[in-house]
Design a protein around this motif. Structure first.
Motif, PDB file in Angstrom:
ATOM      1  N   ARG A   1      45.142   2.854  -5.943  1.00 22.90           N
ATOM      2  CA  ARG A   1      44.182   2.098  -5.132  1.00 22.90           C
ATOM      3  C   ARG A   1      43.270   2.968  -4.262  1.00 22.90           C
ATOM      4  O   ARG A   1      42.083   2.682  -4.126  1.00 22.90           O
ATOM      5  N   GLY A   2      43.816   4.010  -3.659  1.00 14.51           N
ATOM      6  CA  GLY A   2      43.043   4.841  -2.731  1.00 14.51           C
ATOM      7  C   GLY A   2      41.824   5.466  -3.385  1.00 14.51           C
ATOM      8  O   GLY A   2      40.832   5.771  -2.711  1.00 14.51           O
ATOM      9  N   PHE A   3      41.897   5.631  -4.702  1.00 12.55           N
ATOM     10  CA  PHE A   3      40.764   6.216  -5.432  1.00 12.55           C
ATOM     11  C   PHE A   3      39.497   5.384  -5.246  1.00 12.55           C
ATOM     12  O   PHE A   3      38.386   5.918  -5.219  1.00 12.55           O
ATOM     13  N   LEU A   4      39.663   4.069  -5.110  1.00 15.32           N
ATOM     14  CA  LEU A   4      38.498   3.176  -5.003  1.00 15.32           C
ATOM     15  C   LEU A   4      37.625   3.522  -3.797  1.00 15.32           C
ATOM     16  O   LEU A   4      36.413   3.344  -3.832  1.00 15.32           O
ATOM     17  N   HIS A   5      38.246   4.025  -2.743  1.00 13.38           N
ATOM     18  CA  HIS A   5      37.471   4.394  -1.542  1.00 13.38           C
ATOM     19  C   HIS A   5      36.607   5.633  -1.797  1.00 13.38           C
ATOM     20  O   HIS A   5      35.553   5.790  -1.188  1.00 13.38           O
ATOM     21  N   THR A   6      37.066   6.508  -2.676  1.00 20.55           N
ATOM     22  CA  THR A   6      36.246   7.682  -3.020  1.00 20.55           C
ATOM     23  C   THR A   6      35.190   7.303  -4.061  1.00 20.55           C
ATOM     24  O   THR A   6      34.153   7.931  -4.172  1.00 20.55           O
ATOM     25  N   LEU A   7      35.483   6.240  -4.820  1.00 20.32           N
ATOM     26  CA  LEU A   7      34.549   5.795  -5.853  1.00 20.32           C
ATOM     27  C   LEU A   7      33.353   5.063  -5.247  1.00 20.32           C
ATOM     28  O   LEU A   7      32.240   5.138  -5.775  1.00 20.32           O
ATOM     29  N   LYS A   8      33.581   4.343  -4.148  1.00 23.71           N
ATOM     30  CA  LYS A   8      32.512   3.532  -3.533  1.00 23.71           C
ATOM     31  C   LYS A   8      31.219   4.333  -3.283  1.00 23.71           C
ATOM     32  O   LYS A   8      30.160   3.945  -3.788  1.00 23.71           O
ATOM     33  N   PRO A   9      31.273   5.461  -2.559  1.00 27.97           N
ATOM     34  CA  PRO A   9      30.024   6.206  -2.357  1.00 27.97           C
ATOM     35  C   PRO A   9      29.437   6.760  -3.646  1.00 27.97           C
ATOM     36  O   PRO A   9      28.214   6.879  -3.784  1.00 27.97           O
ATOM     37  N   ARG A  10      30.300   7.079  -4.615  1.00 29.02           N
ATOM     38  CA  ARG A  10      29.790   7.581  -5.902  1.00 29.02           C
ATOM     39  C   ARG A  10      29.021   6.487  -6.633  1.00 29.02           C
ATOM     40  O   ARG A  10      27.978   6.746  -7.236  1.00 29.02           O
TER      41      ARG A  10
END
Ligand SMILES: [Zn+2]
Length: 263
Positions: free
Chosen positions: A230-239
């Protein structure tokens, strides 16, 4: 932005050819034409009734759901089960659903690179490589630049990276510093089966897989299946915001969570 353009960009970000043969990835739910333009997008790990409620209240046109919302072939699409009922609602509201799953696990800078990246600095490679590219494939192994003196320190790094108060730990008999860590987001038993590492970090492994890993000389840390994803989604948002040049509002779900908690 039109859905077709969004899907082309998402497919480029995590090419679907990287997904496992058994998986079901990409655009899994598509509204009929003329399609509503994509203005708002919700990122979630799982598609639950709570997430659907949130998607509806936020008026999103696209749900980017890491796990496939359709996996086993459907023989009917009714409201007899909650899961199918949610798909029916999404169809009725003309919401598209895109699921990257193992394509995003395998790609460079995907879920597994994020997972291992929070545990230290070092040389990273895929455990099961694809297309001869050592940085693409399933699972990751990191040769740490600086060995970690104790397992306790590695446990602290895992907790801090994933924002967890508790993890489950199976210790092997070794007390040497930790030089190699292997990870697999989600259910890592198969991918980590032959990994030669001092520590294995994954979401979940079966009892027998854990026993075998400890016998082989690896400590095992399990964190709860989706806590490693799940935590990956927070790094994906700005990308994604950059990918769509801010033409689409991207939000991470506030209600998506692992169903298991330690009480
Ligand atoms: Zn998973």
């Amino acid at each position: 932005m039109q859905l077709a353009e969004v899907v082309t960009k998402l497919n480029r970000l995590a090419p679907l050819r990287l997904a496992a043969a058994w998986d079901n990835v990409g655009l899994l739910l598509e509204p009929s034409s003329p399609q509503p333009p994509i203005q708002r997008m919700l990122l979630t790990n799982d598609f639950t009734s709570a997430v659907w409620k949130e998607a509806e209240s936020k008026n999103v046109n696209l749900i980017y759901c890491y796990h496939p919302v359709i996996f086993a072939p459907l023989k009917r699409l009714t409201c007899a089960t909650e899961k199918q009922g949610l798909l029916v609602r999404a169809v009725e509201k003309r919401v598209a659903i895109y699921c990257p799953h193992t394509a995003m696990d395998a790609v460079e800078d995907g879920v597994n690179d994020w997972l291992v990246g929070g545990l230290g600095d070092g040389m990273t490679m895929a455990l099961e490589t694809l297309n001869g590219n050592p940085r693409e494939g399933y699972g990751r192994k990191m040769l740490l630049n600086e060995p970690v003196a104790t397992l306790d320190e590695m446990i602290a790094r895992v907790k801090s990276h994933l924002g967890l108060k508790h993890v489950q730990v199976a210790r092997c008999s070794k007390t040497d510093p930790i030089r190699i860590v292997a990870v697999c987001a989600g259910s890592g038993g198969k991918v980590l089966e032959s990994a030669k590492a001092d520590v294995l970090v994954t979401g979940e492994m079966s009892h027998h897989e854990i026993l075998a890993a400890v016998e082989r000389g690896s400590h095992v840390i399990t964190c709860g299946h989706s806590n490693t994803e799940r935590g990956f989604l927070h790094t994906l948002k700005p990308r994604l915001e950059a990918l769509f040049e801010k033409a689409i509002e991207v939000e991470v779900s506030e209600v998506d969570a692992d169903p298991l908690v330690t009480e």
